[in-house]
Design a protein around this motif. Structure first.
Motif, PDB file in Angstrom:
ATOM      1  N   ARG A 298     -14.862 -11.942  -1.356  1.00 14.89           N
ATOM      2  CA  ARG A 298     -15.013 -10.987  -2.774  1.00 14.89           C
ATOM      3  C   ARG A 298     -14.529 -11.663  -3.343  1.00 14.89           C
ATOM      4  O   ARG A 298     -14.899 -11.803  -4.704  1.00 14.89           O
ATOM      5  CB  ARG A 298     -13.833  -9.885  -2.869  1.00 14.89           C
ATOM      6  CG  ARG A 298     -14.330  -8.425  -2.230  1.00 14.89           C
ATOM      7  CD  ARG A 298     -13.615  -7.019  -2.627  1.00 14.89           C
ATOM      8  NE  ARG A 298     -11.937  -7.278  -2.272  1.00 14.89           N
ATOM      9  CZ  ARG A 298     -11.843  -7.105  -0.872  1.00 14.89           C
ATOM     10  NH1 ARG A 298     -12.680  -6.520  -0.012  1.00 14.89           N
ATOM     11  NH2 ARG A 298     -10.506  -6.778  -1.124  1.00 14.89           N
TER      12      ARG A 298
ATOM     13  N   GLU B  67      -7.388  -4.078  -7.603  1.00 15.07           N
ATOM     14  CA  GLU B  67      -8.739  -3.528  -7.793  1.00 15.07           C
ATOM     15  C   GLU B  67      -9.007  -2.929  -6.624  1.00 15.07           C
ATOM     16  O   GLU B  67      -9.677  -1.109  -6.292  1.00 15.07           O
ATOM     17  CB  GLU B  67      -9.948  -4.120  -8.036  1.00 15.07           C
ATOM     18  CG  GLU B  67     -10.111  -4.407 -10.001  1.00 15.07           C
ATOM     19  CD  GLU B  67     -11.584  -5.579 -10.593  1.00 15.07           C
ATOM     20  OE1 GLU B  67     -11.516  -4.935 -11.876  1.00 15.07           O
ATOM     21  OE2 GLU B  67     -12.052  -5.450  -9.400  1.00 15.07           O
ATOM     22  N   GLN B  68      -8.726  -3.217  -5.726  1.00 10.23           N
ATOM     23  CA  GLN B  68      -9.801  -2.555  -4.002  1.00 10.23           C
ATOM     24  C   GLN B  68      -8.246  -3.522  -3.330  1.00 10.23           C
ATOM     25  O   GLN B  68      -7.887  -4.588  -3.110  1.00 10.23           O
ATOM     26  CB  GLN B  68     -10.625  -3.065  -3.833  1.00 10.23           C
ATOM     27  CG  GLN B  68     -11.744  -2.890  -3.080  1.00 10.23           C
ATOM     28  CD  GLN B  68     -13.001  -3.070  -2.564  1.00 10.23           C
ATOM     29  OE1 GLN B  68     -13.603  -4.247  -3.837  1.00 10.23           O
ATOM     30  NE2 GLN B  68     -13.039  -3.646  -1.645  1.00 10.23           N
TER      31      GLN B  68
ATOM     32  N   ASP C 136       1.209  -0.466   0.210  1.00  7.99           N
ATOM     33  CA  ASP C 136      -0.058  -0.240   0.071  1.00  7.99           C
ATOM     34  C   ASP C 136       0.956   0.889  -0.470  1.00  7.99           C
ATOM     35  O   ASP C 136       1.847   1.442   1.110  1.00  7.99           O
ATOM     36  CB  ASP C 136      -1.117  -0.432   1.505  1.00  7.99           C
ATOM     37  CG  ASP C 136      -1.855   1.193   1.242  1.00  7.99           C
ATOM     38  OD1 ASP C 136      -1.455   2.248   0.394  1.00  7.99           O
ATOM     39  OD2 ASP C 136      -2.579   1.403   2.464  1.00  7.99           O
TER      40      ASP C 136
END
Ligand SMILES: O=c1[nH]c(=O)c2[nH]c(=O)[nH]c2[nH]1
Length: 296
Positions: A82, A70-71, A21
């Motif tokens: 997911r 994507e997330q 991240d």
């Protein structure tokens, strides 16, 4: 007499994925081992090799990477849900999915008293785990931990067992008790603060292991599971697998010395393996398929 294809599933096992991240200069990382399995209408491939309904395991692996981009991955339970939902919702023959994730623990390297922004050290062998099973519109979550190694240097006894002609084990009222906890707990719903629940359950297990005066590892197992169920209403049952990491008193008399429970030989095998489920008596038992392969 006929022959039919029994329960089956297929997928990609152990996709090792690390995400960074980079939202700020203080990076955070996720280090995962992700396994996916699909269940559904796969008679054709088993009977004739017709793969029209078979989403390749290679594509399943790529989906793990794609959805992670994507997330943000977030909690492993959310990422597993997911992924599973993606396969069931986008592939018509897929009626169910099972996603297993192990998360490896990293901590920031301390530099000048503070954790470094982008350098990490692997904390231990311990893993946080989840197993998400999706069946049509239903989702079941079993989370846990693996290889949490713990030891009590006293407060453990083992005596009163049956003796026969093969018995050599000496009874003891003071021994080392050590194990590597593998635990899995089944959640009653998916409406859970996963990180908070995990931390709380881990703490309860550790505290109970520490404070239980143990007459058997079996008793410690039950007490640990019971404490989790008493304190965490979101959990329906707890399963544990506890290898008894034997520590044998070394015979120092051979050297003319007394061993007052201070010097032990840590054996790695064979080991006792103590396993069990602690459950609420007012919930339905989980199908074994939520823990492993269907009917394997
Ligand atoms: O806690 C224990 N449980 C056992 O069943 C067992 N068997 C054994 O040899 N040592 C121990 N310790």
């Amino acid at each position: 007499m006929g022959i039919v294809m029994g329960p089956n599933q297929y997928g990609k096992s152990e996709c090792r994925i690390v995400t960074v991240d980079r939202g700020s200069s203080r990076h955070s990382i996720k280090d995962l081992n992700v396994s996916t399995s699909l269940r559904g209408d796969f008679d054709d491939t088993h009977h004739t090799g017709d793969n029209a309904k078979v989403l390749p395991t290679d594509t399943q692996k790529n989906t793990v990477y794609g959805l992670a981009k994507e997330q943000p991955v977030g909690e492993i339970e959310d990422f597993a849900m997911r992924l599973g939902r993606h396969f069931v919702d986008t592939q018509q023959p897929v009626t169910g999915a099972r996603v297993l994730i192990d998360e490896y623990a990293w901590e920031r390297i301390p530099v000048g008293g503070a954790g470094h922004d982008h350098s990490f050290a692997r904390s231990s062998d311990e893993k946080r785990t989840t197993a998400v099973t999706i069946e049509g519109s239903e989702t079941h979550v079993v989370s846990g931990l693996k290889d949490l190694v713990v030891l009590k240097s006293t407060g453990s006894e083992f005596w009163g067992y049956p003796k026969d002609r093969f018995t050599t084990l000496a009874e003891t009222d003071d021994r080392i008790l050590a194990t590597a906890v593998t635990a899995r707990w089944r959640y009653l719903s998916t409406d859970v603060d996963w990180a908070k629940s995990f931390e709380a359950i881990r703490e309860i297990m550790l505290e109970t292991f520490a404070t239980t005066h143990s007459y058997a590892l079996q008793q410690s197992l039950y007490e640990m599971g019971k404490a989790v169920l008493e304190k965490r209403p979101e959990v329906a049952e707890v399963r544990m697998s506890l290898p008894n990491k034997h520590h044998f008193l070394v015979d120092l008399e051979r050297f003319g010395m007394e061993n007052e429970n201070e010097v032990f030989f840590a054996a790695d095998r064979p080991y006792g393996l103590i396993e069990g489920t602690v459950t609420r008596d007012d919930v339905d038992p989980a199908p074994t398929a939520w823990y492993s392969l269907p009917e394997f």
